[in-house]
Design a protein around this motif. Structure first.
Motif, PDB file in Angstrom:
ATOM      1  N   ALA B 231       0.839  -1.201   0.000  1.00 48.81           N
ATOM      2  CA  ALA B 231       0.000   0.000   0.000  1.00 48.81           C
ATOM      3  C   ALA B 231       0.875   1.253   0.000  1.00 48.81           C
ATOM      4  O   ALA B 231       0.613   2.209  -0.745  1.00 48.81           O
ATOM      5  CB  ALA B 231      -0.914  -0.007   1.228  1.00 48.81           C
ATOM      6  N   PHE B 232       1.906   1.234   0.811  1.00 52.81           N
ATOM      7  CA  PHE B 232       2.785   2.400   0.895  1.00 52.81           C
ATOM      8  C   PHE B 232       3.528   2.599  -0.436  1.00 52.81           C
ATOM      9  O   PHE B 232       3.574   3.707  -0.973  1.00 52.81           O
ATOM     10  CB  PHE B 232       3.797   2.241   2.029  1.00 52.81           C
ATOM     11  CG  PHE B 232       4.784   3.371   2.108  1.00 52.81           C
ATOM     12  CD1 PHE B 232       4.448   4.554   2.749  1.00 52.81           C
ATOM     13  CD2 PHE B 232       6.034   3.270   1.511  1.00 52.81           C
ATOM     14  CE1 PHE B 232       5.346   5.618   2.790  1.00 52.81           C
ATOM     15  CE2 PHE B 232       6.932   4.324   1.553  1.00 52.81           C
ATOM     16  CZ  PHE B 232       6.592   5.493   2.205  1.00 52.81           C
ATOM     17  N   SER B 233       4.095   1.509  -0.966  1.00 53.62           N
ATOM     18  CA  SER B 233       4.878   1.603  -2.204  1.00 53.62           C
ATOM     19  C   SER B 233       4.008   2.096  -3.357  1.00 53.62           C
ATOM     20  O   SER B 233       4.420   2.949  -4.144  1.00 53.62           O
ATOM     21  CB  SER B 233       5.465   0.235  -2.569  1.00 53.62           C
ATOM     22  OG  SER B 233       6.249  -0.245  -1.515  1.00 53.62           O
ATOM     23  N   LYS B 234       2.805   1.571  -3.407  1.00 56.09           N
ATOM     24  CA  LYS B 234       1.879   1.969  -4.466  1.00 56.09           C
ATOM     25  C   LYS B 234       1.547   3.461  -4.343  1.00 56.09           C
ATOM     26  O   LYS B 234       1.556   4.194  -5.329  1.00 56.09           O
ATOM     27  CB  LYS B 234       0.599   1.130  -4.345  1.00 56.09           C
ATOM     28  CG  LYS B 234      -0.283   1.167  -5.569  1.00 56.09           C
ATOM     29  CD  LYS B 234      -1.494   0.261  -5.380  1.00 56.09           C
ATOM     30  CE  LYS B 234      -2.523   0.505  -6.466  1.00 56.09           C
ATOM     31  NZ  LYS B 234      -3.769  -0.210  -6.195  1.00 56.09           N
ATOM     32  N   GLY B 235       1.283   3.873  -3.115  1.00 50.11           N
ATOM     33  CA  GLY B 235       0.972   5.290  -2.869  1.00 50.11           C
ATOM     34  C   GLY B 235       2.128   6.189  -3.269  1.00 50.11           C
ATOM     35  O   GLY B 235       1.934   7.248  -3.872  1.00 50.11           O
ATOM     36  N   LEU B 236       3.323   5.750  -2.961  1.00 50.14           N
ATOM     37  CA  LEU B 236       4.503   6.571  -3.248  1.00 50.14           C
ATOM     38  C   LEU B 236       4.746   6.684  -4.756  1.00 50.14           C
ATOM     39  O   LEU B 236       4.958   7.784  -5.279  1.00 50.14           O
ATOM     40  CB  LEU B 236       5.734   5.967  -2.560  1.00 50.14           C
ATOM     41  CG  LEU B 236       7.042   6.736  -2.717  1.00 50.14           C
ATOM     42  CD1 LEU B 236       6.950   8.126  -2.090  1.00 50.14           C
ATOM     43  CD2 LEU B 236       8.201   5.968  -2.075  1.00 50.14           C
ATOM     44  N   THR B 237       4.674   5.546  -5.429  1.00 47.21           N
ATOM     45  CA  THR B 237       4.982   5.572  -6.863  1.00 47.21           C
ATOM     46  C   THR B 237       3.898   6.295  -7.662  1.00 47.21           C
ATOM     47  O   THR B 237       4.163   6.833  -8.725  1.00 47.21           O
ATOM     48  CB  THR B 237       5.159   4.149  -7.431  1.00 47.21           C
ATOM     49  OG1 THR B 237       4.072   3.342  -6.986  1.00 47.21           O
ATOM     50  CG2 THR B 237       6.450   3.527  -6.955  1.00 47.21           C
TER      51      THR B 237
END
Lengths: 384, 260
Positions: B231-237
């Protein structure tokens, strides 16, 4: 019931309440309408008609800032400087030339006047005795007898720790909600908290988040559950309140007039810090015991802090050398927040202003407790 | 050779005894400590000590506090000994209090001194000794008092700094100045708030922050689950041009970032 559902309910069936302009303002405000915050009983506060003394009091949107660079001598606030600063503040706030007349706009000899100090950070960063002493002296000069003055806070023991004792303030009542007996115990012979007798269970701030406390914690919270009861000090004992917070930060925000009042006047606050800090700071002040009794706010900024607050962390304690005075707690808090934010930026704690740190001001303004919009505040500055 | 070594030994002894006397330890006697007030706070009872300030400590898993007011050689000191779950948590809460605190990191694994306060993180303890008024003697005693109470109440152990972070530290970097540790939104937002919108819904993450001087902060975040990590990685990218950080590397539920 979520708050948005409550307002929906109000607009559908609460005709009497819906006519209240405050409710209308709240109903249409995005601040109130869009969030997932727990429901509260703010409607109960709004429903009680306002009175002559209701916040923001006699001088909405007016704040006096008096600075005396010599107000702290060798790390100790000067009683003489505090007296003069307060005198200048009162005359400028009221437009009076006579100090007694200035004070009598707010209090009379018939009043029982509660001075809400803030001793929570201990000796290093309490409401100074210089400022509290100056207030008492000027109240006496205005004809208020000492027996009608009450110094109070949430925790009686912290008052004593910071020097608010009977010895130092003879003839004045020193009291708190949470208290201990002479042996340091919190419970009476029946196993009941002493503090339980000191809260008024008929007046409370409800928030749909339950406080659950262990045996270590309950003496400091008085009760768990979803109600935060008002202290009898504000519901029964005093007729007027003079608020004496300290100019200090609370994380990225501040703990000035509204926070000092709200979190100092009700029980069961542990549940309110994380999710409802801004709401509690504003909403609790909207209930009659505070809204209708707080007549004056005097922020003690002789010594304050810009980080580490609400605790006292020595490297962040500084001499602001100022008093901020007004009847409008929201306007005073706005000015105070700006001062602390400016200091935090100057010291490299934060890079820029953070709008969300003043959310409680917006909520309070919506509730008509005062003016949080800085463009509408009249700031009178005076340097001694 | 023997004479030369003897002179070296005598010189060294003189030097160290001088240092010892300088910080007053030769005169320090714990039995001279007079406790004027002693209080204990366990878990959320910390609210009874510092109200809202407790939330930060509780986020690090605060266990208990021994709060003492003492007199030593006529000087008043306020001593607070916070017991935390682990050396990492003790370091974390210490790292929240080191602004404008001159780091030494010599007398303890982590310690620093400011005008009226000595602080240290030792094992699972965070200790603060406040002296008011400030004086050189009070400052020396503060360290010795801290040493006394960490010995009395403490556990051993040092914070386990992840290799990815430790490897980026220069030999001369003082940990007290450059390194921070956060375990939730209150502690992380105090250090670097840029990532908070992406972490809003997530819980239980741990973050090590290496404060950048010229370049941005380096942050290592360890998530509790692969779902949170994703979830975090997706949000960041998907943040596009507003992306607050660039990904340096990632592993199993761990991500290393350089803040913009």
């Amino acid at each position: 019931m979520k708050r948005r559902d409550f307002f929906k309910y109000l607009s559908l069936g609460g005709a009497g309440l819906a006519l209240n302009p405050v409710v209308k303002a709240a109903e249409s405000s995005p601040l109130f309408a869009v969030d997932d915050k727990p429901a509260t009983n703010i409607k109960d506060a709004i429903a009680v008609p306002r009175v002559k003394n209701s916040m923001p009091g006699l001088f909405p949107g007016k704040v006096v800032k008096v600075v005396d660079e010599k107000s702290v001598i060798d790390g100790v606030p000067s009683p003489e400087a505090a007296y003069n600063m307060l005198k200048e503040s009162m005359l400028r706030l009221t437009g009076e030339k006579n100090l007694k007349k200035a004070w009598r706009k707010f209090v009379s000899p018939k009043d029982v006047v509660g001075l809400k100090v803030n001793p929570v950070a201990g000796k290093l960063l309490t409401t100074s005795h210089a400022v509290t002493g100056a207030v008492i002296k000027q109240l006496e000069e205005a004809g208020i007898p000492r027996k009608n003055i009450v110094i109070w806070d949430r925790r009686e023991m912290q008052l004593h720790e910071t020097g608010y004792t009977q010895d130092k303030y003879p003839g004045i009542t020193i009291t708190g909600t949470e208290c201990q007996d002479e042996k340091g115990g919190y419970y009476n012979m029946e196993g009941k908290l002493y503090a339980e007798e000191r809260v008024d269970k008929s007046q409370y701030f409800f928030a749909d988040v339950a406080g659950e406390y262990d045996a270590y914690t309950i003496p400091f919270m008085v009760n768990g559950g979803k109600e935060s009861y008002f202290t009898k000090i504000v519901t029964e004992k005093v007729t007027k309140i003079i608020n004496l917070p300290i100019l200090k930060n609370a994380g990225r925000s501040t703990t000035l007039c509204m926070k000092n009042l709200a979190f100092g006047s009700v029980s069961n606050t542990g549940r309110l810090h994380t999710k409802l800090w801004h709401e509690t700071s504003a909403y609790v002040c909207a209930f009659p015991p505070l809204r209708d009794k707080v007549v004056l706010n005097i922020v003690d900024g002789l010594i304050g802090c810009y980080d580490g607050g609400p605790s006292a962390v020595p490297q962040f304690i500084c001499n602001y050398n100022m008093l901020l005075v007004g009847s409008d707690p929201v306007a005073v808090d706005r000015i105070g927040l700006d001062i602390v934010t400016k200091k935090r930026i100057a010291e490299g704690i934060q890079k820029e202003e953070i709008p969300s740190s003043g959310r409680f001001l917006e909520l309070a303004q919506e509730l008509k407790l005062g003016i949080g919009d800085r463009t509408k505040i009249e700031l009178i500055e005076h340097n001694i | 050779m023997i004479k030369k070594n003897f002179i070296l030994l005598v010189t060294s002894l003189a030097f160290y005894s001088g240092l010892y006397a300088q910080n007053g330890s030769s005169d320090f006697s714990p039995s001279d400590i007079k406790i004027t007030r002693e209080r204990d706070f366990t878990g959320t009872a910390l609210y009874g000590f510092m109200n809202g300030g407790s939330d930060l400590f509780l986020e690090y898993g605060f266990r208990d506090l021994k709060a003492l007011e003492i007199m030593y050689k006529g000087i008043p000191f306020t001593v607070e000994v916070y017991r935390m779950p682990s050396p990492e948590d003790a370091f974390g809460i210490y790292s929240q209090h080191t602004f404008k605190c001159i780091p030494a990191d010599s007398r303890f694994y982590l310690d620093c001194t400011s005008v009226r306060q000595f602080q240290a993180a030792e094992g699972n303890l965070y200790i603060s000794v406040v002296f008011d008024p400030a004086s050189p003697m009070a400052k020396d005693f503060a360290y010795l008092i801290a040493k006394h109470y960490t010995t009395l109440y403490g556990s051993g152990g040092k914070p386990a700094i992840p290799d990815q972070i430790a490897g980026l530290m220069n030999p001369g970097d003082e940990k007290s100045l450059s390194l921070k540790y956060a375990t939730g939104p209150i502690s992380l937002s105090n250090i670097n708030s840029s990532l908070m919108p992406l972490l809003e819904e997530l819980k239980g993450y741990k973050a090590w922050i290496l404060k950048g001087k010229e370049t941005g902060d380096i942050i290592l975040i360890r998530f509790v689950s692969s779902e949170d990590f994703s979830a975090f990685s997706k949000g960041l990218t998907s943040s596009g041009e507003d992306k607050p950080a660039e990904i340096l590397s990632s592993g199993e539920n761990v991500i290393l970032l350089r803040m913009k």
